[in-house]
Design a protein around this motif. Structure first.
Motif, PDB file in Angstrom:
ATOM      1  N   ILE A  30       0.764  -1.276  -0.166  1.00  0.00           N
ATOM      2  CA  ILE A  30      -0.114   0.048  -0.001  1.00  0.00           C
ATOM      3  C   ILE A  30       0.877   1.324   0.016  1.00  0.00           C
ATOM      4  O   ILE A  30       0.598   2.381  -0.605  1.00  0.00           O
ATOM      5  N   GLU A  31       1.861   1.234   0.729  1.00  0.00           N
ATOM      6  CA  GLU A  31       2.637   2.402   0.582  1.00  0.00           C
ATOM      7  C   GLU A  31       3.386   2.814  -0.724  1.00  0.00           C
ATOM      8  O   GLU A  31       3.400   3.951  -0.743  1.00  0.00           O
ATOM      9  N   ALA A  56       0.606   8.522  -4.976  1.00  0.00           N
ATOM     10  CA  ALA A  56      -0.281   9.342  -5.084  1.00  0.00           C
ATOM     11  C   ALA A  56       0.038  10.700  -4.527  1.00  0.00           C
ATOM     12  O   ALA A  56      -0.405  11.967  -4.825  1.00  0.00           O
ATOM     13  N   GLU A  57       0.675  10.759  -3.492  1.00  0.00           N
ATOM     14  CA  GLU A  57       1.246  12.024  -2.843  1.00  0.00           C
ATOM     15  C   GLU A  57       2.189  12.870  -3.683  1.00  0.00           C
ATOM     16  O   GLU A  57       1.989  13.952  -3.751  1.00  0.00           O
ATOM     17  N   ASP A  65      -1.598   6.300   7.037  1.00  0.00           N
ATOM     18  CA  ASP A  65      -1.044   7.773   7.450  1.00  0.00           C
ATOM     19  C   ASP A  65      -0.749   8.592   6.370  1.00  0.00           C
ATOM     20  O   ASP A  65       0.369   8.558   5.797  1.00  0.00           O
ATOM     21  N   SER A  66      -1.543   9.424   6.043  1.00  0.00           N
ATOM     22  CA  SER A  66      -1.423  10.376   4.724  1.00  0.00           C
ATOM     23  C   SER A  66      -2.201  11.668   4.916  1.00  0.00           C
ATOM     24  O   SER A  66      -3.480  11.333   5.673  1.00  0.00           O
ATOM     25  N   PRO A 107       6.571   5.701  -9.358  1.00  0.00           N
ATOM     26  CA  PRO A 107       6.782   6.570 -10.458  1.00  0.00           C
ATOM     27  C   PRO A 107       5.658   6.561 -11.431  1.00  0.00           C
ATOM     28  O   PRO A 107       5.038   7.233 -11.777  1.00  0.00           O
ATOM     29  N   VAL A 108       5.421   5.102 -11.591  1.00  0.00           N
ATOM     30  CA  VAL A 108       4.004   5.000 -12.487  1.00  0.00           C
ATOM     31  C   VAL A 108       2.905   5.394 -11.888  1.00  0.00           C
ATOM     32  O   VAL A 108       1.837   5.665 -12.709  1.00  0.00           O
ATOM     33  N   VAL A 109       2.774   4.864 -10.751  1.00  0.00           N
ATOM     34  CA  VAL A 109       1.474   5.294  -9.894  1.00  0.00           C
ATOM     35  C   VAL A 109       1.392   6.842 -10.020  1.00  0.00           C
ATOM     36  O   VAL A 109       0.161   7.392 -10.277  1.00  0.00           O
TER      37      VAL A 109
END
Length: 393
Positions: free
Chosen positions: A43-44, A50-51, A70-71, A268-270
């Motif tokens: 998940i990280e 995304a961040e 935690d985000s 990077p792809v995300v």
């Protein structure tokens, strides 16, 4: 209109004004969701991507759909991937997010995804049409529609007249023939030329590496493999580190903007896939999809695809045709798809011309006696094969 709806609209207007004052980009702020389940990298990996995407785009808000993490990103909390898909669809249908990035999503038949890669030759961006989903259960028809999907994606990304090429795979020549008929009936396609000496709209492996076309048309299975190779060749295949993912599902009358990632897609792809989604929203993907299908249908797409089936021709040729007396075959005829090669040979046998099938350096060929090339071209053209015109004697 209810009081609550009015309040919601007023609230949205004030939020847009606040966003525009903060970012200086009035009306461009978009919300893109991403489901966090299913990654082989954890998940990280998804959250970090995304961040990054949100940090580098002031007009973007990313919404995480999954277990609480935690985000500081906006989160929609669900406990399972099944709940995640339902929440994603609910948010899309309500307009609370404009697009979503996810994995393992089942699109209906007729919808396929257009990936985007960075080619190693010159670092060009190239759309792979398509990479997941199924445009049609018939291979050639699917590839024709794949190309239209690729053109739609490229136009939504700001390329006004994308250059198009057809990868040299089974069905390529039939696809080219159908496109030429569409062009003759008013549908505009900007075919590019292969970088190889013989040119043409059918692309070679070199064109993949160079990024010759803006849109590379292929069957979905091949496109899926190409995405994996382009995305992970620098990591030895351990995970995908480059490119923009497998892209948005596009199809006629399909109105959800859902983009696909692999379980092996790295951070990077995300991030790039989320940015791809945001740019498609700003570029009005839905508008271009509607317009492009309208143009293709006006040119008779459905009827052309219906008439492209070669089964009638095969029945007419029959299976009992005996080859004429063998001749020396040093003349070659190109431009026939590999799936039609044996039928083309039988067309010539039926006319008393000895022919053999073969494979040249640029693809399938029909081999005949050099003195019978022009005669052979006439018979093949009459049978519906796009082999060009015979030379004047």
């Amino acid at each position: 209109m209810s009081e609550n709806n009015v309040k919601d609209m007023i609230g949205k207007v004030f939020n847009d004004i606040a966003n525009s004052l903060e970012t200086g980009r009035f009306g461009e702020r978009v919300r893109v969701g991403i489901t966090t389940f299913g990654s082989e990298l954890g998940i990280e990996n998804i959250v970090k991507g995304a961040e990054i995407a949100q940090k580098r785009d002031d007009g973007l808000e990313v919404v995480l759909i999954g277990e609480k993490v935690d985000s500081k990103l906006t989160q929609e909390i669900v406990k399972t991937d099944e709940e995640g898909y339902k929440k994603m669809e609910e948010l899309l249908d309500k307009g609370e997010i404009g697009a979503c990035v996810t994995q393992h999503y089942s699109f209906p038949i007729g919808v396929s995804t257009v990936g985007k890669v960075i080619t190693p030759g010159f670092g060009r961006e190239m759309f792979i049409a398509t990479t997941t989903g199924t445009s049609s259960s018939h291979r050639v028809e699917a590839m024709v529609k794949n190309g239209i999907h690729g053109i739609i994606a490229a136009k939504a990304m700001g390329i006004e007249n994308p250059a198009v090429g057809i990868l040299n795979v089974d069905g390529a020549r039939q696809v080219e023939r159908i496109y030429k008929e569409l062009i003759s009936k008013g549908y505009s396609i900007n075919f590019t030329e292969s970088q190889r000496a013989d040119g043409g709209a059918v692309m070679r492996g070199n064109d993949l590496l160079i990024g010759t076309p803006d849109v590379m048309i292929t069957d979905t299975l091949t496109g899926n493999i190409l995405m994996k190779v382009f995305s992970s060749f620098t990591t030895g295949g351990s995970f995908e580190s480059q490119g923009y993912g497998y892209g948005p599902g596009i199809g006629e009358d399909y109105d959800r903007t859902i983009l696909i990632l692999s379980r092996a897609s790295g951070t990077p792809v995300v991030a790039n896939a989320i940015s791809y989604a945001a740019d498609l929203l700003r570029g009005n993907l839905g508008k271009f999809a509607k317009e492009e299908f309208e143009k293709a249908n006006k040119a008779g797409l459905s009827e052309i695809l219906k008439n492209s089936n070669k089964e009638v021709k095969k029945e007419e040729i029959g299976q009992e045709i005996i080859a004429p007396l063998k001749e020396t075959v040093t003349g070659t005829i190109e431009g026939i798809d590999i799936m039609e090669l044996e039928d083309a040979v039988k067309v010539l046998w039926k006319e008393g011309i000895y022919a053999e099938s073969g494979m040249g350096c640029t693809g399938p060929i029909v081999m005949v006696n050099e003195n019978r090339i022009n005669e052979s071209l006439k018979f093949l053209a009459k049978a519906g094969y796009d082999v060009g015109e015979p030379e004047d004697c």
